[in-house]
Write a protein that holds these residues in place. Structure first.
Motif, PDB file in Angstrom:
ATOM      1  N   GLU A  24      50.458 -37.337 -33.993  1.00  0.00           N
ATOM      2  CA  GLU A  24      50.557 -35.879 -33.910  1.00  0.00           C
ATOM      3  C   GLU A  24      50.765 -35.414 -32.470  1.00  0.00           C
ATOM      4  O   GLU A  24      51.578 -34.516 -32.201  1.00  0.00           O
ATOM      5  N   LEU A  25      50.036 -36.006 -31.532  1.00  0.00           N
ATOM      6  CA  LEU A  25      50.168 -35.569 -30.134  1.00  0.00           C
ATOM      7  C   LEU A  25      51.468 -36.073 -29.513  1.00  0.00           C
ATOM      8  O   LEU A  25      52.055 -35.395 -28.667  1.00  0.00           O
ATOM      9  N   SER A  26      51.934 -37.244 -29.918  1.00  0.00           N
ATOM     10  CA  SER A  26      53.243 -37.722 -29.456  1.00  0.00           C
ATOM     11  C   SER A  26      54.347 -36.784 -29.929  1.00  0.00           C
ATOM     12  O   SER A  26      55.277 -36.460 -29.173  1.00  0.00           O
ATOM     13  N   ASN A  27      54.236 -36.338 -31.172  1.00  0.00           N
ATOM     14  CA  ASN A  27      55.212 -35.376 -31.696  1.00  0.00           C
ATOM     15  C   ASN A  27      55.130 -34.051 -30.949  1.00  0.00           C
ATOM     16  O   ASN A  27      56.159 -33.420 -30.651  1.00  0.00           O
ATOM     17  N   ILE A  31      57.848 -31.316 -28.209  1.00  0.00           N
ATOM     18  CA  ILE A  31      58.212 -29.905 -28.403  1.00  0.00           C
ATOM     19  C   ILE A  31      57.376 -28.969 -27.544  1.00  0.00           C
ATOM     20  O   ILE A  31      57.506 -27.750 -27.634  1.00  0.00           O
ATOM     21  N   ALA A  32      56.518 -29.522 -26.700  1.00  0.00           N
ATOM     22  CA  ALA A  32      55.605 -28.697 -25.898  1.00  0.00           C
ATOM     23  C   ALA A  32      56.382 -27.809 -24.938  1.00  0.00           C
ATOM     24  O   ALA A  32      57.387 -28.224 -24.348  1.00  0.00           O
ATOM     25  N   SER A  33      55.898 -26.589 -24.765  1.00  0.00           N
ATOM     26  CA  SER A  33      56.550 -25.641 -23.871  1.00  0.00           C
ATOM     27  C   SER A  33      56.231 -25.920 -22.402  1.00  0.00           C
ATOM     28  O   SER A  33      56.853 -25.341 -21.512  1.00  0.00           O
ATOM     29  N   LYS A  34      55.260 -26.808 -22.144  1.00  0.00           N
ATOM     30  CA  LYS A  34      54.935 -27.269 -20.796  1.00  0.00           C
ATOM     31  C   LYS A  34      54.934 -28.801 -20.812  1.00  0.00           C
ATOM     32  O   LYS A  34      54.618 -29.416 -21.825  1.00  0.00           O
ATOM     33  N   CYS A  57      47.047 -45.890 -25.237  1.00  0.00           N
ATOM     34  CA  CYS A  57      47.419 -45.594 -23.850  1.00  0.00           C
ATOM     35  C   CYS A  57      48.381 -46.643 -23.290  1.00  0.00           C
ATOM     36  O   CYS A  57      49.252 -46.328 -22.475  1.00  0.00           O
ATOM     37  N   ALA A  58      48.227 -47.886 -23.729  1.00  0.00           N
ATOM     38  CA  ALA A  58      49.139 -48.937 -23.287  1.00  0.00           C
ATOM     39  C   ALA A  58      50.546 -48.723 -23.824  1.00  0.00           C
ATOM     40  O   ALA A  58      51.538 -49.107 -23.181  1.00  0.00           O
ATOM     41  N   ASN A  59      50.640 -48.069 -24.974  1.00  0.00           N
ATOM     42  CA  ASN A  59      51.943 -47.863 -25.616  1.00  0.00           C
ATOM     43  C   ASN A  59      52.572 -46.511 -25.313  1.00  0.00           C
ATOM     44  O   ASN A  59      53.723 -46.272 -25.697  1.00  0.00           O
ATOM     45  N   ASN A  60      51.837 -45.643 -24.642  1.00  0.00           N
ATOM     46  CA  ASN A  60      52.341 -44.281 -24.375  1.00  0.00           C
ATOM     47  C   ASN A  60      52.019 -43.889 -22.936  1.00  0.00           C
ATOM     48  O   ASN A  60      50.855 -43.723 -22.575  1.00  0.00           O
ATOM     49  N   LEU A  61      53.043 -43.707 -22.120  1.00  0.00           N
ATOM     50  CA  LEU A  61      52.844 -43.385 -20.705  1.00  0.00           C
ATOM     51  C   LEU A  61      52.179 -42.030 -20.498  1.00  0.00           C
ATOM     52  O   LEU A  61      51.565 -41.788 -19.450  1.00  0.00           O
ATOM     53  N   ASP A  62      52.269 -41.134 -21.488  1.00  0.00           N
ATOM     54  CA  ASP A  62      51.695 -39.791 -21.355  1.00  0.00           C
ATOM     55  C   ASP A  62      50.228 -39.742 -21.769  1.00  0.00           C
ATOM     56  O   ASP A  62      49.627 -38.667 -21.752  1.00  0.00           O
ATOM     57  N   PHE A  63      49.630 -40.879 -22.140  1.00  0.00           N
ATOM     58  CA  PHE A  63      48.245 -40.933 -22.604  1.00  0.00           C
ATOM     59  C   PHE A  63      47.385 -41.717 -21.603  1.00  0.00           C
ATOM     60  O   PHE A  63      47.765 -42.803 -21.166  1.00  0.00           O
ATOM     61  N   THR A  64      46.212 -41.153 -21.257  1.00  0.00           N
ATOM     62  CA  THR A  64      45.239 -41.841 -20.407  1.00  0.00           C
ATOM     63  C   THR A  64      43.858 -41.663 -21.027  1.00  0.00           C
ATOM     64  O   THR A  64      43.696 -40.931 -22.008  1.00  0.00           O
ATOM     65  N   PHE A  65      42.838 -42.332 -20.445  1.00  0.00           N
ATOM     66  CA  PHE A  65      41.510 -42.215 -21.037  1.00  0.00           C
ATOM     67  C   PHE A  65      40.402 -42.327 -20.002  1.00  0.00           C
ATOM     68  O   PHE A  65      40.595 -42.848 -18.902  1.00  0.00           O
ATOM     69  N   ILE A  66      39.241 -41.813 -20.371  1.00  0.00           N
ATOM     70  CA  ILE A  66      37.967 -42.014 -19.685  1.00  0.00           C
ATOM     71  C   ILE A  66      37.006 -42.537 -20.738  1.00  0.00           C
ATOM     72  O   ILE A  66      36.991 -42.039 -21.865  1.00  0.00           O
ATOM     73  N   GLN A  67      36.187 -43.522 -20.398  1.00  0.00           N
ATOM     74  CA  GLN A  67      35.178 -44.036 -21.330  1.00  0.00           C
ATOM     75  C   GLN A  67      33.788 -43.839 -20.745  1.00  0.00           C
ATOM     76  O   GLN A  67      33.507 -44.274 -19.634  1.00  0.00           O
ATOM     77  N   GLN A  98      41.613 -30.968 -37.198  1.00  0.00           N
ATOM     78  CA  GLN A  98      41.532 -29.849 -38.136  1.00  0.00           C
ATOM     79  C   GLN A  98      42.290 -28.634 -37.604  1.00  0.00           C
ATOM     80  O   GLN A  98      42.414 -27.629 -38.303  1.00  0.00           O
ATOM     81  N   THR A  99      42.775 -28.728 -36.386  1.00  0.00           N
ATOM     82  CA  THR A  99      43.708 -27.740 -35.846  1.00  0.00           C
ATOM     83  C   THR A  99      45.005 -28.463 -35.499  1.00  0.00           C
ATOM     84  O   THR A  99      45.035 -29.686 -35.350  1.00  0.00           O
ATOM     85  N   ALA A 100      46.084 -27.698 -35.352  1.00  0.00           N
ATOM     86  CA  ALA A 100      47.415 -28.293 -35.191  1.00  0.00           C
ATOM     87  C   ALA A 100      47.858 -28.271 -33.730  1.00  0.00           C
ATOM     88  O   ALA A 100      47.870 -27.215 -33.102  1.00  0.00           O
ATOM     89  N   PRO A 101      48.238 -29.424 -33.177  1.00  0.00           N
ATOM     90  CA  PRO A 101      48.697 -29.450 -31.781  1.00  0.00           C
ATOM     91  C   PRO A 101      49.837 -28.484 -31.492  1.00  0.00           C
ATOM     92  O   PRO A 101      49.896 -27.905 -30.399  1.00  0.00           O
ATOM     93  N   GLU A 102      50.742 -28.282 -32.454  1.00  0.00           N
ATOM     94  CA  GLU A 102      51.870 -27.384 -32.186  1.00  0.00           C
ATOM     95  C   GLU A 102      51.427 -25.954 -31.895  1.00  0.00           C
ATOM     96  O   GLU A 102      52.151 -25.185 -31.254  1.00  0.00           O
ATOM     97  N   ASP A 103      50.214 -25.597 -32.327  1.00  0.00           N
ATOM     98  CA  ASP A 103      49.711 -24.252 -32.041  1.00  0.00           C
ATOM     99  C   ASP A 103      49.353 -24.058 -30.567  1.00  0.00           C
ATOM    100  O   ASP A 103      49.131 -22.924 -30.120  1.00  0.00           O
TER     101      ASP A 103
END
Length: 237
Positions: A24-27, A31-34, A57-67, A98-103
Motif C-alpha cells: 500500500e505504501l509503495s503504491n 502517486i504522492a503529491s510530495k 527496507c532491503a527491497n525498497n530504497l524509500d523505506f527505513t526503520f528504527i527498532q 484502517q486508514t488509506a495512504p492515498e488520503d
C-alpha cells in the motif's frame, strides 16, 4: 534524492499486516503529491515484525526503520519518529491500515496554510463499543483542550516538522497532537478520510485504556499547558 515528506509507521506485533503495508505504501509513493519516504518504528515487537521490516527496507530504497529494545508505547514510537525525521513535513499512519495512504494527499493539499492537518474517520468501520468509547474519549479531551477536533485518535496526520520536533514527549502524546500544536500558536485543521475494518492482527487498545487512559492524560496535559514554555527569537546579534 531530496525527500519532502516522511511517513512514520509505528509497529507492534503487526507481522500479519506488514506485507500489505509495504504494498500500500509503495503504491502511495508513486502517486504522492510530495516526494515521500517511509520510517518504520518497531516498538519492541515480539513476533516476526522486525524480520519483515528489514526485508522490506532491503527491497525498497524509500523505506527505513528504527527498532526499540523493548516495548515503550505508541507515543514513544511517534516521538522517536519525529526526532529522526529530516524532511520538511512528517506524517504517520497505523500499521493496521484502517486508514488509506492515498488520503495523505488530501491532508498535504491543506498543510501549506496550517501546521497540522488531521483526518476525521468518516463512516467508521469499528464495533459499536469501540466507536462509543472513542466518542466519549474525544468528548473528554475536547472539554480539556478546547482544540475543536472531533477525532484526535485518527491515525492519519500531517505536521510541519519544525512543530513536531518541539512537542515534548509524554505517554498519551498521540491523543493530544492537535492540542500540542495549538500550544505553539500553530494552526490546525481536520478533514474527513476513509476508514476500513481491521483485517489482520489484533487491536492494541480496549475499552479500559480508551476511557481511563485519556482521562488521566487530560490532567497531564493541563499541567503541561500551565508549564509550557513557548518563545520565538526575532533577532540575534
Amino acid at each position: 534524492m531530496t525527500y519532502e515528506f516522511t511517513i512514520i509507521v509505528p509497529v507492534y506485533n503487526e507481522a500479519a499486516n506488514l506485507k500489505r503495508v509495504e504494498q500500500e505504501l509503495s503504491n502511495y509513493i508513486k502517486i504522492a503529491s510530495k516526494k515521500t519516504k517511509i520510517l518504520f518504528v518497531n516498538d519492541g515487537s515480539k513476533d516476526k515484525s522486525q524480520e519483515l521490516i528489514e526485508e522490506i527496507c532491503a527491497n525498497n530504497l524509500d523505506f527505513t526503520f528504527i527498532q526499540f529494545k523493548e516495548n515503550c508505547g505508541l507515543s514513544a514510537a511517534i516521538t522517536a519518529g519525529f526526532k529522526n525525521v529530516d524532511t520538511e513535513l512528517v506524517g504517520y499512519i497505523d500499521s493496521d491500515l484502517q486508514t488509506a495512504p492515498e488520503d495523505f494527499n488530501l491532508l498535504l493539499k491543506e498543510i501549506g496554510a496550517y501546521d497540522l492537518v488531521t483526518g476525521v474517520r468518516a463512516n467508521r468501520k469499528d464495533s459499536f463499543v469501540k466507536n462509543m468509547s472513542s466518542t466519549i474519549a474525544n468528548g473528554i479531551r475536547r472539554s480539556f483542550t478546547h482544540d475543536g477536533m472531533d477525532d484526535t485518535g485518527c491515525p492519519l496526520k500531517v505536521i510541519k516538522t519544525e512543530y513536531a520536533k518541539k512537542i515534548p514527549m509524554f505517554k498519551g502524546l498521540h491523543r493530544f497532537l492537535p492540542a500540542m500544536i495549538l500550544l505553539q500558536n500553530g494552526k490546525i485543521k481536520q478533514i474527513p478520510v476513509q476508514h476500513f475494518p481491521r483485517i489482520a492482527g489484533e487491536a492494541k487498545y480496549g475499552l479500559w485504556n480508551r476511557l481511563l487512559g485519556p482521562l488521566m492524560d487530560c490532567f497531564a496535559y493541563l499541567w503541561m499547558k500551565k508549564k509550557y514554555i513557548n518563545y520565538k527569537i526575532v533577532k540575534k546579534g
